[in-house]
Each structure stands twice: as structure tokens, then as C-alpha cells.
Design a protein around this motif. Structure first.
Motif, PDB file in Angstrom:
ATOM      1  N   PRO A  95       5.063  -8.001  17.492  1.00 33.00           N
ATOM      2  CA  PRO A  95       5.404  -6.870  18.421  1.00 33.00           C
ATOM      3  C   PRO A  95       4.487  -5.692  18.177  1.00 33.00           C
ATOM      4  O   PRO A  95       3.966  -5.031  18.814  1.00 33.00           O
ATOM      5  CB  PRO A  95       6.717  -6.536  18.346  1.00 33.00           C
ATOM      6  N   GLU A  96       4.266  -5.619  16.871  1.00 35.48           N
ATOM      7  CA  GLU A  96       3.382  -4.333  16.299  1.00 35.48           C
ATOM      8  C   GLU A  96       1.817  -4.573  16.955  1.00 35.48           C
ATOM      9  O   GLU A  96       1.246  -3.717  17.156  1.00 35.48           O
ATOM     10  CB  GLU A  96       3.382  -4.243  14.784  1.00 35.48           C
ATOM     11  N   LEU A  97       1.495  -5.962  16.604  1.00 30.78           N
ATOM     12  CA  LEU A  97       0.231  -6.398  16.946  1.00 30.78           C
ATOM     13  C   LEU A  97       0.067  -5.948  18.530  1.00 30.78           C
ATOM     14  O   LEU A  97      -1.153  -5.386  19.003  1.00 30.78           O
ATOM     15  CB  LEU A  97      -0.024  -7.931  16.775  1.00 30.78           C
ATOM     16  N   ALA A  98       1.243  -6.325  19.262  1.00 37.05           N
ATOM     17  CA  ALA A  98       0.957  -6.059  20.827  1.00 37.05           C
ATOM     18  C   ALA A  98       0.944  -4.598  21.029  1.00 37.05           C
ATOM     19  O   ALA A  98       0.184  -4.248  21.928  1.00 37.05           O
ATOM     20  CB  ALA A  98       2.175  -6.699  21.400  1.00 37.05           C
ATOM     21  N   LYS A  99       1.864  -3.716  20.351  1.00 36.49           N
ATOM     22  CA  LYS A  99       1.841  -2.512  20.641  1.00 36.49           C
ATOM     23  C   LYS A  99       0.537  -1.663  20.282  1.00 36.49           C
ATOM     24  O   LYS A  99       0.045  -0.990  21.059  1.00 36.49           O
ATOM     25  CB  LYS A  99       3.021  -1.841  19.893  1.00 36.49           C
ATOM     26  N   GLN A 100      -0.051  -2.171  19.192  1.00 38.57           N
ATOM     27  CA  GLN A 100      -1.396  -1.500  18.860  1.00 38.57           C
ATOM     28  C   GLN A 100      -2.482  -2.115  19.377  1.00 38.57           C
ATOM     29  O   GLN A 100      -3.596  -1.938  18.941  1.00 38.57           O
ATOM     30  CB  GLN A 100      -1.486  -1.382  17.360  1.00 38.57           C
ATOM     31  N   GLY A 101      -2.139  -3.179  20.250  1.00 42.02           N
ATOM     32  CA  GLY A 101      -3.442  -3.649  20.891  1.00 42.02           C
ATOM     33  C   GLY A 101      -4.550  -4.570  19.881  1.00 42.02           C
ATOM     34  O   GLY A 101      -5.886  -4.492  20.119  1.00 42.02           O
ATOM     35  N   LYS A 102      -4.075  -4.909  18.796  1.00 42.66           N
ATOM     36  CA  LYS A 102      -4.644  -5.886  17.793  1.00 42.66           C
ATOM     37  C   LYS A 102      -4.973  -7.290  18.189  1.00 42.66           C
ATOM     38  O   LYS A 102      -4.227  -7.831  18.803  1.00 42.66           O
ATOM     39  CB  LYS A 102      -4.215  -5.724  16.495  1.00 42.66           C
ATOM     40  N   ARG A 103      -6.253  -7.949  18.060  1.00 42.13           N
ATOM     41  CA  ARG A 103      -6.483  -9.165  18.287  1.00 42.13           C
ATOM     42  C   ARG A 103      -6.164 -10.122  17.261  1.00 42.13           C
ATOM     43  O   ARG A 103      -6.688 -10.029  15.956  1.00 42.13           O
ATOM     44  CB  ARG A 103      -7.766  -9.218  18.651  1.00 42.13           C
ATOM     45  N   LEU A 104      -5.574 -11.363  17.790  1.00 36.67           N
ATOM     46  CA  LEU A 104      -4.789 -11.893  16.696  1.00 36.67           C
ATOM     47  C   LEU A 104      -5.524 -13.473  17.191  1.00 36.67           C
ATOM     48  O   LEU A 104      -5.750 -13.984  18.016  1.00 36.67           O
ATOM     49  CB  LEU A 104      -3.411 -12.200  16.898  1.00 36.67           C
ATOM     50  N   PHE A 105      -6.070 -14.115  15.971  1.00 40.06           N
ATOM     51  CA  PHE A 105      -6.639 -15.411  15.991  1.00 40.06           C
ATOM     52  C   PHE A 105      -5.794 -16.503  15.029  1.00 40.06           C
ATOM     53  O   PHE A 105      -5.359 -16.026  14.098  1.00 40.06           O
ATOM     54  CB  PHE A 105      -8.101 -15.409  15.219  1.00 40.06           C
ATOM     55  N   LEU A 106      -5.650 -17.701  15.693  1.00 36.50           N
ATOM     56  CA  LEU A 106      -4.748 -18.555  14.908  1.00 36.50           C
ATOM     57  C   LEU A 106      -5.507 -19.712  14.423  1.00 36.50           C
ATOM     58  O   LEU A 106      -6.259 -20.593  15.355  1.00 36.50           O
ATOM     59  CB  LEU A 106      -3.807 -19.096  15.874  1.00 36.50           C
ATOM     60  N   LEU A 107      -5.507 -19.947  13.105  1.00 36.38           N
ATOM     61  CA  LEU A 107      -6.403 -20.971  12.609  1.00 36.38           C
ATOM     62  C   LEU A 107      -5.378 -22.123  11.789  1.00 36.38           C
ATOM     63  O   LEU A 107      -4.624 -21.527  10.892  1.00 36.38           O
ATOM     64  CB  LEU A 107      -7.324 -20.204  11.631  1.00 36.38           C
ATOM     65  N   GLY A 108      -5.696 -23.199  12.338  1.00 36.01           N
ATOM     66  CA  GLY A 108      -4.866 -24.104  11.470  1.00 36.01           C
ATOM     67  C   GLY A 108      -4.111 -25.294  12.413  1.00 36.01           C
ATOM     68  O   GLY A 108      -3.701 -24.820  13.348  1.00 36.01           O
ATOM     69  N   ALA A 109      -3.477 -26.241  11.635  1.00 38.74           N
ATOM     70  CA  ALA A 109      -2.761 -27.074  12.107  1.00 38.74           C
ATOM     71  C   ALA A 109      -3.316 -28.197  13.091  1.00 38.74           C
ATOM     72  O   ALA A 109      -4.565 -27.983  13.080  1.00 38.74           O
ATOM     73  CB  ALA A 109      -1.267 -26.589  13.012  1.00 38.74           C
ATOM     74  N   LYS A 110      -2.577 -29.295  13.500  1.00 40.88           N
ATOM     75  CA  LYS A 110      -3.272 -30.337  14.180  1.00 40.88           C
ATOM     76  C   LYS A 110      -3.776 -29.737  15.608  1.00 40.88           C
ATOM     77  O   LYS A 110      -3.151 -28.582  16.302  1.00 40.88           O
ATOM     78  CB  LYS A 110      -2.306 -31.443  14.323  1.00 40.88           C
ATOM     79  N   PRO A 111      -4.911 -30.432  16.047  1.00 46.27           N
ATOM     80  CA  PRO A 111      -5.303 -29.921  17.431  1.00 46.27           C
ATOM     81  C   PRO A 111      -4.266 -29.753  18.379  1.00 46.27           C
ATOM     82  O   PRO A 111      -3.379 -30.533  18.596  1.00 46.27           O
ATOM     83  CB  PRO A 111      -6.320 -30.836  17.894  1.00 46.27           C
ATOM     84  N   GLY A 112      -4.095 -28.668  19.343  1.00 49.08           N
ATOM     85  CA  GLY A 112      -3.346 -28.318  20.125  1.00 49.08           C
ATOM     86  C   GLY A 112      -2.153 -27.477  19.903  1.00 49.08           C
ATOM     87  O   GLY A 112      -1.357 -26.770  20.606  1.00 49.08           O
ATOM     88  N   VAL A 113      -1.716 -27.526  18.549  1.00 47.33           N
ATOM     89  CA  VAL A 113      -0.698 -27.002  18.045  1.00 47.33           C
ATOM     90  C   VAL A 113      -0.709 -25.409  18.029  1.00 47.33           C
ATOM     91  O   VAL A 113       0.087 -24.597  18.519  1.00 47.33           O
ATOM     92  CB  VAL A 113      -0.301 -27.285  16.495  1.00 47.33           C
TER      93      VAL A 113
END
Ligand code: UDP
Length: 240
Positions: A95-113
């Protein structure tokens, strides 16, 4: 900020709220930073591997992810305020990231996860900007670095398991656009619904480790590091 050294690892002695605030400050600092979330298994590796311990202690934030670490801190009479589970920190950050307009990248886990985890995260925190995803079985570090830089990430959840994720963050920090990375183990699997956390009651009774063992008996070898870690703490406290 107060820090506490537990068997060679210097933990930040903070609450969940402080961990969220501190992470948001790191993002705003405009430099590249990395956050580690050692549980007893990772902390045990730090006893055995000096180079890994030094790497962990260089992190901008060292968060005690696990009842074992908190118990060791009590045995050693340098009690940590509370366990700050990495996955709960991740959830509290959304929610903090959403509120402050910060960009989140997700790295890891099996393809598609990661993509499925992103959908779930966007439900938890409407308006959240997941700027990119990459599975954790990439060919080269460069491939992941380029994807993160192209997405202009402010924060990256690095979910490659330990010690891979900690080493990856340390090795690649200089090559990335200014961003904050957090090592979060199997968290994407949990967000995506691939893996389940223990029932609430077990978490509260500090028995999450038992649930993980029941679900994945093959973890027994690596999980033996938990009692060994506690034994180190007992031995050290008796020597004091
Ligand atoms: N993983 C990955 N790349 C690898 C090895 C592992 O992305 O080369 C992922 C794996 O798919 C899983 C996570 O890392 O999603 C590790 O989960 P685990 O529960 O073992 O990590 P822990 O939280 O115990 O460190």
C-alpha cells in the motif's frame, strides 16, 4: 537506529512499522540499496561462512525473519524487539508503494509465478505499479539487470532463495539503476497461491518451521540448521 549483534550478524532491532518506513526512506534516498531478511537457517550459514556473513552485514537493512533468530537473541540477552517476517514486510510495503507511486519489479520463482503474484498484489494494493516481472531461472545476471533497468524499477523483490538472492543483490548492485532490493525467498510462491503459509495459530505459536517441514519433508537437511543455530546461542551464552 539501534542494532543488535547476534552470533556475528548485526540485525536492525526494529518493528514492522519501522522496517516499512526505513525501506521507503531507502527508496527515496535515490541510491541503490539492499535489504536482507535472515532467518535462523541463513544466520547459521553466516556462522559457517565468513564471506557470506560479511556480505549480509553490508546490507542497508538486516531484518530478523524468524522466531529462531528472536529466540537466539533472548538466549544471548540481547533481545530483538520482534520477528519481522519478510513476507509480511512485503505485504505491508504494497500500500505504501501504491500511495507513493513507486515502481515494483518482481524477480524470481518459476516462470509465470511472478505475474500471478503481481495480480494478487494489485488486488491487495489497488493502484500498485508492478513495472515488470522476470522468473528466477534467467540465463545470465545481465538479462535480469537489463530487465530491471528497462522497467525503471524503484524497488525489486528478489526471490531466488538463499544464499543465491543475497549474493545476486550484492554482485549486481553497481549495475542497476538506483533502486532498493529486498531478498524475499519463496514469497512470490505464497502471493501467487503456489505455496501456503502456516495457519495463523501456528505462526503465532512460532511453529511455522514445523508446517514447512510437514509440507516439504525434503527440507529436513537444511532445517537442521535451526536447532544447530540455537545450540550455538546456548553455548555462547554459557561462556559469557
Ligand atoms: N528460485 C529461483 N531461482 C533459482 C532457485 C530458486 O527463482 O535459481 C526460487 C524458487 O522457485 C522459489 C524460491 O526461489 O520460489 C525459493 O524458495 P524457498 O522457499 O526455498 O526459499 P526460502 O524462503 O526458504 O529461502
Amino acid at each position: 537506529m539501534e542494532r543488535a549483534e547476534i552470533l556475528g550478524v548485526t540485525f536492525d532491532n526494529i518493528t514492522m512499522r519501522q522496517a516499512v518506513d526505513r525501506t521507503m526512506e531507502l527508496i527515496r534516498s535515490g541510491r541503490t540499496a539492499f535489504v536482507v531478511t535472515p532467518n535462523a537457517e541463513i544466520a547459521y550459514d553466516c556462522i559457517k561462512d565468513r564471506e557470506f556473513r560479511e556480505l549480509i552485514n553490508k546490507a542497508d537493512l538486516v531484518i530478523p525473519d524468524g522466531a529462531g533468530v528472536v529466540l537466539a537473541s533472548k538466549i544471548l540477552k540481547t533481545p530483538l524487539r520482534q520477528k519481522v517476517a519478510g513476507i509480511e514486510l512485503a505485504e505491508a510495503l504494497l500500500p505504501e508503494l501504491a500511495k507513493q507511486g513507486k515502481r515494483l519489479f518482481l524477480l524470481g520463482a518459476k516462470p509465470g509465478v511472478a505475474e500471478r503474484a503481481a495480480e494478487k498484489m494489485e488486488q491487495i494494493a489497488p493502484g500498485l505499479d508492478v513495472c515488470g516481472c522476470l522468473h528466477g531461472y534467467f540465463e545470465s545476471d545481465e538479462e535480469a539487470v537489463e530487465a530491471i533497468n528497462a522497467a525503471k524499477a524503484d524497488i525489486v523483490f528478489v526471490c531466488l532463495g538463499s544464499p543465491k538472492q543475497e549474493r545476486w543483490m550484492y554482485r549486481n548492485a553497481d549495475k542497476l539503476v538506483p533502486c532498493t532490493m529486498i531478498g524475499l525467498g519463496g514469497s512470490l510462491d505464497v502471493f501467487a497461491g503456489e505455496a501456503k503459509r502456516a495457519p495463523e495459530l501456528m505462526i503465532r505459536m512460532n511453529l511455522e518451521w514445523l508446517y514447512r517441514l510437514y509440507k516439504q519433508p525434503s527440507r529436513i537437511g537444511r532445517m537442521m540448521r535451526l536447532p544447530k543455530y540455537l545450540l550455538y546461542a546456548v553455548r555462547k551464552s554459557l561462556k559469557k
